[in-house]
Design an enzyme around this catalytic site. Structure first.
Site, PDB file in Angstrom:
ATOM      1  N   GLY A 143       0.828  -1.195   0.000  1.00  0.00           N
ATOM      2  CA  GLY A 143       0.000   0.000   0.000  1.00  0.00           C
ATOM      3  C   GLY A 143       0.858   1.239   0.000  1.00  0.00           C
ATOM      4  O   GLY A 143       2.062   1.189   0.263  1.00  0.00           O
ATOM      5  N   GLN A 167       2.781  10.332   1.244  1.00  0.00           N
ATOM      6  CA  GLN A 167       4.118   9.733   1.237  1.00  0.00           C
ATOM      7  C   GLN A 167       4.957  10.218   0.065  1.00  0.00           C
ATOM      8  O   GLN A 167       6.177  10.053   0.057  1.00  0.00           O
ATOM      9  CB  GLN A 167       4.030   8.203   1.209  1.00  0.00           C
ATOM     10  N   CYS A 210       6.579   0.255   6.533  1.00  0.00           N
ATOM     11  CA  CYS A 210       6.089   1.407   5.787  1.00  0.00           C
ATOM     12  C   CYS A 210       7.213   1.920   4.896  1.00  0.00           C
ATOM     13  O   CYS A 210       8.360   1.982   5.333  1.00  0.00           O
ATOM     14  CB  CYS A 210       5.667   2.488   6.785  1.00  0.00           C
ATOM     15  N   LEU A 211       6.879   2.272   3.656  1.00  0.00           N
ATOM     16  CA  LEU A 211       7.898   2.804   2.745  1.00  0.00           C
ATOM     17  C   LEU A 211       8.551   4.065   3.315  1.00  0.00           C
ATOM     18  O   LEU A 211       9.692   4.375   2.991  1.00  0.00           O
ATOM     19  CB  LEU A 211       7.263   3.133   1.383  1.00  0.00           C
ATOM     20  N   HIS A 264      -3.812   1.253   8.001  1.00  0.00           N
ATOM     21  CA  HIS A 264      -2.487   1.895   7.934  1.00  0.00           C
ATOM     22  C   HIS A 264      -2.508   3.045   6.919  1.00  0.00           C
ATOM     23  O   HIS A 264      -2.018   4.138   7.195  1.00  0.00           O
ATOM     24  CB  HIS A 264      -1.456   0.818   7.546  1.00  0.00           C
ATOM     25  N   GLU A 265      -3.101   2.802   5.744  1.00  0.00           N
ATOM     26  CA  GLU A 265      -3.096   3.820   4.684  1.00  0.00           C
ATOM     27  C   GLU A 265      -4.016   4.995   5.031  1.00  0.00           C
ATOM     28  O   GLU A 265      -3.668   6.147   4.793  1.00  0.00           O
ATOM     29  CB  GLU A 265      -3.476   3.211   3.331  1.00  0.00           C
ATOM     30  N   HIS A 284      -2.314   7.381   7.251  1.00  0.00           N
ATOM     31  CA  HIS A 284      -1.410   8.306   6.545  1.00  0.00           C
ATOM     32  C   HIS A 284      -2.163   9.578   6.137  1.00  0.00           C
ATOM     33  O   HIS A 284      -1.609  10.672   6.174  1.00  0.00           O
ATOM     34  CB  HIS A 284      -0.865   7.656   5.261  1.00  0.00           C
TER      35      HIS A 284
HETATM   36 NI    NI Z   1       2.919   3.444   5.360  1.00  0.00          NI
END
Ligand code: NI
Length: 166
Positions: A47, A52, A97-98, A139-140, A143
């Site tokens: 995701g 981000q 997470c990226l 999670h997304e 963000h």
């Molecule tokens: Ni993330």
């Protein structure tokens, strides 16, 4: 198509709430395509959310099909203005997470959620998600509200783990 640059913690833009998308124009479609490309480029990324890559709008991708183990899922999802409307149960799981490339952490999430959103053309849609897909969606959506999994650790000392180099 080029991958976009991913912001990493502690960039302030990752802590900022995002604005709803109101216009579903070609510019949005092109951005979504770049976001998908960027997510696919991340190792095992399941995701990604627009903030981000520095775009403070309520757009995210959820793709449980990329999970290492098979899980129930709705396929590759582009979620615009997603909103979680119901939560049920609790589960502890490890997340990465990226934007936090060096760590993973244990986070408590709802086991099952109801989510409403719009698709990339603005069409309203609803989903009932459970397990890993529900975890990714939570999670997304976090963000989009400026929340990272780091903010949800039960114990930073016990639950944060440095990734082993691969
Ligand atoms: Ni993330």
């Amino acid at each position: 198509m080029a991958s976009l640059e991913i912001l990493t913690y502690p960039d302030e833009r990752l802590k900022t709430g995002c604005e709803p998308v109101e216009t579903f124009n070609p510019e949005l479609q092109s951005f979504i395509d770049h976001l998908i490309e960027t997510c696919s480029g991340g190792p095992g990324a399941v995701g990604i959310a627009a903030p981000q890559v520095g775009v403070l709008q309520r757009i995210c991708i959820v793709d449980a099909t990329r999970a290492r183990r098979p899980v129930d899922n709705h396929g590759h999802l582009v979620l615009i203005n997603p909103e979680i409307t119901a939560w049920d149960g609790f589960a502890v799981g490890r997340e990465g997470c990226l934007s936090v490339p060096d760590y993973t952490g244990k986070v408590i999430r709802a086991e099952k959620i109801e989510l409403k959103a719009q698709d990339r053309n603005g069409k309203p849609c609803t989903f009932t998600m459970s397990g890993f897909e529900a975890r990714i969606a939570q999670h997304e959506v976090d963000h989009l509200d400026g929340i990272l999994f780091l903010d949800r650790l039960v114990s930073r000392h016990a639950d944060l783990k440095r990734r082993t180099p691969t």
